[in-house]
Design an enzyme around this catalytic site. Structure first.
Site, mmCIF file in Angstrom:
data_model
loop_
_atom_site.group_PDB
_atom_site.id
_atom_site.type_symbol
_atom_site.label_atom_id
_atom_site.label_comp_id
_atom_site.label_asym_id
_atom_site.label_seq_id
_atom_site.Cartn_x
_atom_site.Cartn_y
_atom_site.Cartn_z
ATOM 1 N N HIS A 66 23.050 37.184 62.934
ATOM 2 C CA HIS A 66 24.367 36.612 62.691
ATOM 3 C C HIS A 66 25.448 37.555 63.196
ATOM 4 O O HIS A 66 25.234 38.765 63.265
ATOM 5 C CB HIS A 66 24.568 36.349 61.194
ATOM 6 C CG HIS A 66 24.403 37.577 60.353
ATOM 7 N ND1 HIS A 66 23.154 38.030 59.956
ATOM 8 C CD2 HIS A 66 25.305 38.455 59.858
ATOM 9 C CE1 HIS A 66 23.313 39.147 59.241
ATOM 10 N NE2 HIS A 66 24.601 39.421 59.170
ATOM 11 N N THR A 67 26.576 36.967 63.544
ATOM 12 C CA THR A 67 27.705 37.765 63.998
ATOM 13 C C THR A 67 28.955 36.906 63.996
ATOM 14 O O THR A 67 28.888 35.683 63.919
ATOM 15 C CB THR A 67 27.455 38.349 65.407
ATOM 16 O OG1 THR A 67 28.452 39.324 65.703
ATOM 17 C CG2 THR A 67 27.434 37.266 66.477
#
Length: 157
Positions: A66-67
């Site tokens: 995730h980012t």
């Protein structure tokens, strides 16, 4: 953001065959860039930068890369099932074969951590992961994921 709003029917890939974590992140960046009409290299660099902070493997064969991305209009979540498990630097040492990628707009941090928490909550037990590993189609896998949210108790306030 509820899982049913985060994961859309077209955002599943059940047959990725990366040879390692690096190649998986490249494949996920390709998938995301195509769906978002966004720069593939920026997606890849953001995912790689997050992994450098520490592995996003949750354990039991599940990864949650995730980012947050600058200029992203809306969140994107992608469910991927790998043809063969790969090393993902998980604390439990288990290779990863189920991947839940979440990309979130940088300028809209609200909802990001609750979305990640919601994914983790539905994956707590082994039943959903086992079902996702047996799903015959992306549509079936996402339906399982979405229905599991309704069955998962909310966290205490």
């Amino acid at each position: 953001m509820p899982i049913k709003e985060l994961f859309h029917q077209e955002n599943s890939v059940l047959s990725l065959s990366p040879k390692d974590k690096k190649e998986l992140l490249e494949m996920l960046a390709d998938e995301a860039a195509a769906r978002l009409q966004y720069d593939r290299q920026k997606v890849l660099e953001a995912l790689q930068a997050r992994e450098k902070l520490g592995s996003t493997a949750l354990g039991r064969g599940i990864g949650l890369p995730h980012t947050r991305l600058e200029g992203l209009g809306a969140p994107l979540a992608l469910l991927a099932r790998l043809a063969r498990p790969i090393e993902f630097d998980a604390r439990d040492g288990e290779p990863v074969d189920l991947v839940f990628m979440v990309l979130w707009p940088e300028n809209s941090a609200e909802g990001f951590l609750p979305a990640l928490s919601g994914i983790c909550r539905v994956l707590r037990g082994n039943q959903l992961a086992r079902q996702l590993r047996q799903a015959q189609s992306g549509t079936e896998a996402l339906a399982m994921l979405q229905s599991s949210e309704a069955e998962s108790p909310d966290e205490p306030a």
